[in-house]
Write a protein that holds these residues in place. Structure first.
Motif: not given
Length: 498
Positions: A215, A245, A250
């Protein structure tokens, strides 16, 4: 619907059926992996040194194969690097994934003919699970970008050496090659900032449907896209509908991503590492990632709270419980045995077994006995961001053992704000309460006046990028530690402010 989309749905149904078979029989699956590993490696130097041919049960294994980190396994790895065969696994590895160790310098993690396919299959299966669950497969017709390290490799004693993401780049299926960006020439650019600018030029006029990467570095790509085009990423790429990801949580980035994209985009979380591809998100509405129990990896777990005890108990998959912080230990068909990868995980489900990464066993703050872990600071930050409606680019936490005269020691949160909160003191107050609610040791230290309330230090824009650049770790798979038990990172960041 295109033929490629139809094919993806059919393929997805078959893949999910296979996954369910082993996921619904976890203990039996792991026992088969365990026996297979010992059988394959019994004639290696490591297998002979540890009496693999006399191991008849897991208890035998736990007695004869001690838990090791890289330094403890290094005398074997060095022999493999020197070109010797049959040391940790039969023959020679196909590759070494070179990683940056915090205490060991460069580490060389073997990838073998037996272990390499699991890295590819797990990434593929993560996408196929998404297709099967959602019925969405049109993204396979658009362009896909994987922000990763250079695929260039060098040879070391007859074995190819490179970064994991670069090695994996050579295994992208042929049916995706035409859809894949950036170009090989751009992917080989060494300087990360130059590389991102080149990727922006290559992709800004394309129909990007899937974007993947860590990220923090994808955020940098998005920011430069918007600076170059003046458009939100979601307007620029109208069919961008899947973000993949791994590497970090995140949630602290989510608000910033949605602002850059201009809308919400579905995501898939992965848990890849040089040592193995351990888990992936198999359900959009379930917390945690499905632990890969049928990928040539035998897992053991040690409660993090007892990890440094001499008699710390090693547990197998059938003995773990939800919401307990465990250090994950692996033995694998890459030739890693009783190997501490350094990560801590928590199980969110035991039917099937799903995990979240809660932190690193070496990345914690316990300068005063509080043992604060990554999951706690990330959860607290995420909650306070939602409550006070601000966003950040990055943050890290360090202990302040030697405060100003008259002050008590405390935790210092170094935060690079994207949109700053209106009242920083209120944010600080709530953040400290959230930390006390999660960590009883921290609460006791606050109430006992051993520590004072945490402090937030706002940092100037791009502080973390400047720090990573100064360490030669800008971009690729490199990540900022979320917290540390010393002030090396904190003090380096504070120097950048002047």
């Amino acid at each position: 619907m295109s033929l490629k989309s139809i094919g993806a749905k059919i393929f997805a149904k078959t893949a999910v059926s296979r996954i369910n078979k082993w996921a619904n029989n976890p203990v039996e699956t792991q026992q088969k992996v365990f026996k297979s590993l010992l059988k394959e490696a019994k004639n290696t130097h490591f297998g002979k040194d540890h009496g693999f041919d006399t191991i008849n049960s897991y208890s035998d294994f736990a007695k004869q194969v001690p838990m090791r980190d890289y330094e403890a396994l290094r005398n074997y790895v060095d022999r493999v690097v020197a070109g010797e065969e049959d040391i940790l696994w039969p023959g020679k590895p196909l590759y070494f994934a070179k990683t940056s160790g915090t205490t060991s310098g460069a580490k060389y993690i073997p990838l073998t003919k037996a272990s390499m396919p699991s890295h590819i299959q797990a990434a593929r299966n993560a996408i196929l699970c998404y297709v099967h669950e959602t019925g969405k497969a049109d993204f396979v017709n658009g362009k896909m970008i994987f922000l990763q390290g250079s695929p260039e490799m060098v040879e070391k004693n007859g074995i190819q050496l490179g970064r994991l993401s670069g090695i994996v780049a050579h295994y992208v299926p042929s049916y995706l090659q035409k859809n894949r960006l950036p170009s090989l020439k751009t992917n080989c650019i060494a300087d990360w900032e130059t590389k991102v600018d080149a990727i922006v030029e290559e992709t800004k006029n394309e129909d990007m449907t899937v974007i993947s990467g860590i990220p923090s570095w994808v955020q940098m790509y998005f920011e430069r896209l918007r600076a170059s085009t003046g458009k939100d990423v979601g307007d620029l790429f109208k069919n961008f509908n899947l973000f993949i990801y791994g590497g970090v949580n995140f949630e602290p980035y989510r608000a910033k991503f949605e602002a850059l994209i201009g809308r919400k985009v579905p995501s898939i979380e992965l848990y890849p590492a040089s040592e193995g591809f351990f888990a992936f998100q198999d359900k959009q509405d379930e917390k945690g990632m499905l632990l890969q129990l049928n990928s040539g990896i035998f897992y053991e777990f040690i409660e993090a709270s007892t990890f440094f005890d001499a008699d710390a108990k090693r547990l197998t998959i059938g003995e773990v419980e939800k919401d307990v912080n465990y250090v994950m230990i692996i033995s694998s068909n890459a030739g890693l045995w009783g190997y501490n990868i350094g990560d801590t995980v928590q199980f969110t489900s035991t039917s099937p077994y799903r995990v979240i990464v809660s932190g690193r066993i070496k990345h914690f703050i316990s300068a005063f006995g509080e043992h604060v872990i990554g999951k706690e600071v990330e959860q607290a930050m995420n909650e306070v961001m939602q409550q006070f409606n601000f966003s950040i680019s990055e943050f890290t936490v360090a202990p302040q053992i030697l405060p100003k005269q008259g002050e008590l020691p405390h935790h210092e949160w170094l935060v690079e704000f994207e949109t700053a909160p209106e009242n920083l003191q209120k944010v600080t107050d709530v953040l400290d309460v959230l930390m006390q609610q999660q960590n009883s040791y921290y609460k006791d230290l606050i109430e006992g006046k051993v520590l004072q309330q945490l402090k937030i230090k706002p940092l100037v824009k791009d502080s973390f990028q400047a720090y990573m650049k100064s360490q030669g770790k800008l971009g690729g798979q490199n990540k900022i530690p979320r917290l540390a038990n010393d002030r090396k990172i904190a003090d380096a960041l504070l120097k950048i402010q002047h």
